[in-house]
Design an enzyme around this catalytic site. Structure first.
Site, short mmCIF file in Angstrom:
data_model
loop_
_atom_site.label_atom_id
_atom_site.label_comp_id
_atom_site.label_asym_id
_atom_site.label_seq_id
_atom_site.Cartn_x
_atom_site.Cartn_y
_atom_site.Cartn_z
N LYS A 127 -39.92 1.10 -3.51
CA LYS A 127 -38.35 1.78 -3.18
C LYS A 127 -38.79 3.24 -2.30
CE LYS A 127 -36.62 2.38 0.54
NZ LYS A 127 -36.56 2.07 1.79
N CYS A 159 -32.73 7.50 4.41
CA CYS A 159 -33.11 6.60 3.54
C CYS A 159 -33.91 8.27 3.47
CB CYS A 159 -33.61 5.99 4.06
SG CYS A 159 -33.27 4.95 4.94
#
Ligand code: SAJ
Length: 418
Positions: free
Chosen positions: A215, A269
């Site tokens: 991720k 993010c």
């Protein structure tokens, strides 16, 4: 456990990821309890309403609440599976702040029972799932956990990162392939079985540490590649070349695919996650660090150009078009557009802010009477300088004729093609 055995799930954190996840599972017939510490959010969702802008989410949540499949609360309740989707911000010194994840995990210690499954979707540094397993084990010595009991554990725990793109969350949540990292193989298999209720993409099984790094890797990869485009935009400025044309031409090469320069990288993010890798491996990450520096430095370059232009105008008025970190959403977190507008406001220049996705002026501008949130026609009419910061559809519709007499800074390259 077969997928039909997951009758009740509990989703902790009802933000950009948790709420759509809860609503999608509810729409598949699972009984879902959504949990959030914010009482206003909980009350709103229980009325079938949403607190975030995301295409079609309002309809899905409303339907799920009306049919009784989705309910919200400030406290978790017993369930077959728990999905954690709380934020993982970074601290002032760019270290991962796991306090929300830890609080969410610890809030489960009173309600978990033998056979339950716990999944962390929040983006986390490598090793977090293992730590979460120890936090629960400390609180519940009567149960066994996978970091010590492996496939025989009473509780299964996995990391399955969310990978949905804001603005396309509902489509990507269902269609994207899912990486599933179990602390044991059984943890991963059970997690895949749960997601198969909602996910049409492939479930790719691995261990928890690999899934955690995957991720972070995806977002760092994108950050490094955007940094390359942003660096090219600076080079092109120095050499008086149109960067958009140069990139478009270079991308005709079959093995070149350069991303788009912009005002910087925003969101919760891509501007954050690369630091989690740097923090875990500080001596092995010069490229990732440099990319962060390039992207974080881009707003300053734009501010300088705009201030230089403003100096040449008496009582200049600047229209800042867009505050959100990217097109067609309302999310202002880590937004370079916000940074740029704030810095210009600090310089005392009159600013007309146009952000079609918000109704209230962000508190960051409350000390500046010369800054006003206004509609697009007013801003275009009154401004001497048009600074395009976010490529919302409403701004793409502006014709070059409407801004022909203005000094224009198009940080997204949306007006050059026409
Ligand atoms: N940006 C550019 N140039 C580009 C692409 C993006 O300047 O060519 C900027 C955007 O304007 C924005 C920022 O980068 O400020 C990030 O936008 P994004 O659309 O690339 O990504 P996010 O942050 O909205 O969502 C990302 C996604 N990750 C990847 O594409 C690898 C999403 O799939 C993740 O789920 C999400 O992060 C997350 O939650 O981690």
């Amino acid at each position: 456990m077969a997928r039909l055995d997951y009758k009740n799930i509990c989703v902790i954190g009802l933000g950009y990821v948790g709420l759509p996840t809860a609503a999608v599972f509810a729409s598949r017939g699972v009984q879902v309890l959504g949990v959030d510490i914010d009482e206003t959010t909980v009350a709103l969702i229980n009325k079938g309403k949403v607190h975030i802008v995301e295409p079609d989410l309002d309809i899905l949540v409303n339907g799920a609440v009306i049919t009784g499949k989705l309910r919200a609360s400030t406290k978790p309740e017993p369930a077959d599976a728990f999905i954690i989707a709380v934020p993982t911000p970074f601290t002032e010194d760019r270290k991962p702040d796991l306090s929300y994840v830890e609080a969410a995990i610890r809030s489960l210690s009173d309600v978990i029972k033998k056979g339950d499954l716990v999944i962390i979707e929040s983006t986390c540094p490598v090793g977090t799932a293992d730590r979460a397993s120890t936090w629960l084990a400390d609180a519940r010595p009567d149960l066994t956990f996978p970091h010590t009991a492996g496939v025989d554990a009473d509780i299964n725990l996995s990391h399955s990162p969310e990978r949905v793109l804001p603005g396309k969350v509902l489509t990507e949540l269902v269609r994207n392939d899912r990486v599933i990292g179990g602390i044991s193989k059984r943890c991963a298999e059970r997690t895949a079985s749960l997601y198969s209720i909602a996910v049409e993409g492939k479930c790719l099984l691995t261990n928890a540490r690999t899934a955690e790094l995957v991720k972070l890797t995806e977002n760092a990869y994108r950050d490094v590649n955007i940094a390359f485009a942003n660096e090219l935009s600076l080079v092109s400025d120095d050499l008086d070349i149109d960067v958009w044309e140069a990139i478009e031409l270079a991308n005709h090469h079959p093995r070149v695919n350069i991303l788009s320069p912009g005002p910087g990288v925003g969101g919760h993010c891509i501007a954050v996650d690369p630091w989690f890798i740097v923090d875990s491996a500080p001596d092995s990450t010069p490229l990732i660090k440099a990319a962060r520096g390039v992207n974080d430095g881009k707003p300053l370059k734009i501010i300088k150009k705009v201030l230089d232009a403003a100096c040449e105008i008496d009582n200049p008025v600047i229209a800042c078009l867009g505050l959100a970190y990217k097109a067609n959403i309302d999310d202002l977190r880590e937004s370079p557009a916000m940074d740029i507008a704030e810095k210009l406001a600090e310089n005392g220049i009159a600013i007309k802010i146009v952000e079609p996705n918000i109704e209230v002026m962000p508190k960051e501008f409350s000390g500046y009477p010369h800054v006003e949130l206004c509609d697009l026609p007013t801003a275009l009419d009154q401004a001497d300088i048009i600074l395009l910061l976010t490529d919302h559809d409403a701004f793409r519709a502006i014709t070059l004729g409407e801004i022909a007499t203005k000094k224009v800074f198009d940080t997204r390259g949306i007006w050059r093609q026409r």
